[in-house]
Scaffold this motif. Structure first.
Motif, PDB file in Angstrom:
ATOM      1  N   ARG A  96      -5.240   0.210  14.452  1.00  0.00           N
ATOM      2  CA  ARG A  96      -5.461  -1.106  13.845  1.00  0.00           C
ATOM      3  C   ARG A  96      -6.457  -1.908  14.661  1.00  0.00           C
ATOM      4  O   ARG A  96      -6.717  -1.616  15.832  1.00  0.00           O
ATOM      5  CB  ARG A  96      -4.156  -1.870  13.681  1.00  0.00           C
ATOM      6  CG  ARG A  96      -3.543  -2.371  14.960  1.00  0.00           C
ATOM      7  CD  ARG A  96      -2.293  -3.192  14.654  1.00  0.00           C
ATOM      8  NE  ARG A  96      -1.723  -3.841  15.801  1.00  0.00           N
ATOM      9  CZ  ARG A  96      -2.082  -5.039  16.269  1.00  0.00           C
ATOM     10  NH1 ARG A  96      -3.042  -5.721  15.689  1.00  0.00           N
ATOM     11  NH2 ARG A  96      -1.487  -5.559  17.322  1.00  0.00           N
ATOM     12  N   CYS A  97      -6.967  -2.944  14.025  1.00  0.00           N
ATOM     13  CA  CYS A  97      -7.853  -3.875  14.719  1.00  0.00           C
ATOM     14  C   CYS A  97      -7.009  -4.771  15.621  1.00  0.00           C
ATOM     15  O   CYS A  97      -5.776  -4.705  15.612  1.00  0.00           O
ATOM     16  CB  CYS A  97      -8.637  -4.697  13.695  1.00  0.00           C
ATOM     17  SG  CYS A  97      -7.604  -5.782  12.674  1.00  0.00           S
ATOM     18  N   VAL A 116      -6.685  -4.945   9.569  1.00  0.00           N
ATOM     19  CA  VAL A 116      -7.142  -3.623   9.118  1.00  0.00           C
ATOM     20  C   VAL A 116      -6.316  -2.581   9.856  1.00  0.00           C
ATOM     21  O   VAL A 116      -6.272  -2.579  11.090  1.00  0.00           O
ATOM     22  CB  VAL A 116      -8.649  -3.409   9.403  1.00  0.00           C
ATOM     23  CG1 VAL A 116      -9.080  -2.004   8.995  1.00  0.00           C
ATOM     24  CG2 VAL A 116      -9.492  -4.457   8.688  1.00  0.00           C
ATOM     25  N   SER A 136     -12.145  -4.192   5.320  1.00  0.00           N
ATOM     26  CA  SER A 136     -13.056  -4.140   6.465  1.00  0.00           C
ATOM     27  C   SER A 136     -14.466  -4.450   5.995  1.00  0.00           C
ATOM     28  O   SER A 136     -14.778  -4.383   4.814  1.00  0.00           O
ATOM     29  CB  SER A 136     -12.991  -2.771   7.140  1.00  0.00           C
ATOM     30  OG  SER A 136     -13.226  -1.748   6.210  1.00  0.00           O
ATOM     31  N   CYS A 167     -13.146  -5.189  11.363  1.00  0.00           N
ATOM     32  CA  CYS A 167     -12.364  -6.281  10.787  1.00  0.00           C
ATOM     33  C   CYS A 167     -13.226  -7.541  10.706  1.00  0.00           C
ATOM     34  O   CYS A 167     -13.812  -7.954  11.711  1.00  0.00           O
ATOM     35  CB  CYS A 167     -11.136  -6.537  11.655  1.00  0.00           C
ATOM     36  SG  CYS A 167     -10.178  -7.980  11.110  1.00  0.00           S
TER      37      CYS A 167
END
Length: 139
Positions: free
Chosen positions: A5-6, A11, A56, A74
């Motif tokens: 994940r970001c 995201v 994204s 992101c």
């Protein structure tokens, strides 16, 4: 080891529990700039086993290996979570740092070592390439 994940979590990627067998450390200037570090590390998965959630933003440019690279990040926090290479259309590269898993396996391939920082050492059973990985059609 099943997700990435970001920084803010907007995201996310759902990944197989098994780590990728194709983990690449890339020292090209573009990866250095993308990662904000001396090199980037991507784990390459078949696209059909990765589920992407959230929206994204995409930044596309010519890749040092030829072809095009599509970086996905992101739009909220700016973290690059994954990328796709036009030369490898069946695969998605996931930023190993986005997995935040200290036990994730080390790279098995190191590319673009022509621009590697002198103090960086990638050891172990690793294939080393001055530029990109040679293709079957290379001389």
């Amino acid at each position: 080891m099943g997700n990435a994940r970001c920084s803010c979590g907007a995201v996310t990627l759902s990944l197989p529990e098994e780590p990728s067998k194709i983990i690449v450390a890339c020292h090209c200037i573009d990866c250095q700039r993308r990662a904000g570090a001396p090199f980037g590390v991507g784990a390459y998965y078949p696209a059909e086993v990765v589920t992407i959630s959230g929206t994204s933003k995409e930044f596309t440019h010519a890749a040092a290996s030829g072809g095009t690279i599509h970086n996905y990040f992101c739009p909220e926090c700016g973290s690059t979570v994954y990328w796709k290479l036009s030369n490898l259309p069946a695969l998605i590269a996931v930023a190993v740092g986005a997995m935040a898993e200290p036990k994730y396996p080390a790279p098995v391939i190191s590319v673009f070592e022509q621009s590697k920082h002198d103090w960086v050492q990638i050891d172990g059973a690793v294939q080393h390439f001055r530029q990109s990985i040679p293709t079957k059609n290379s001389n």
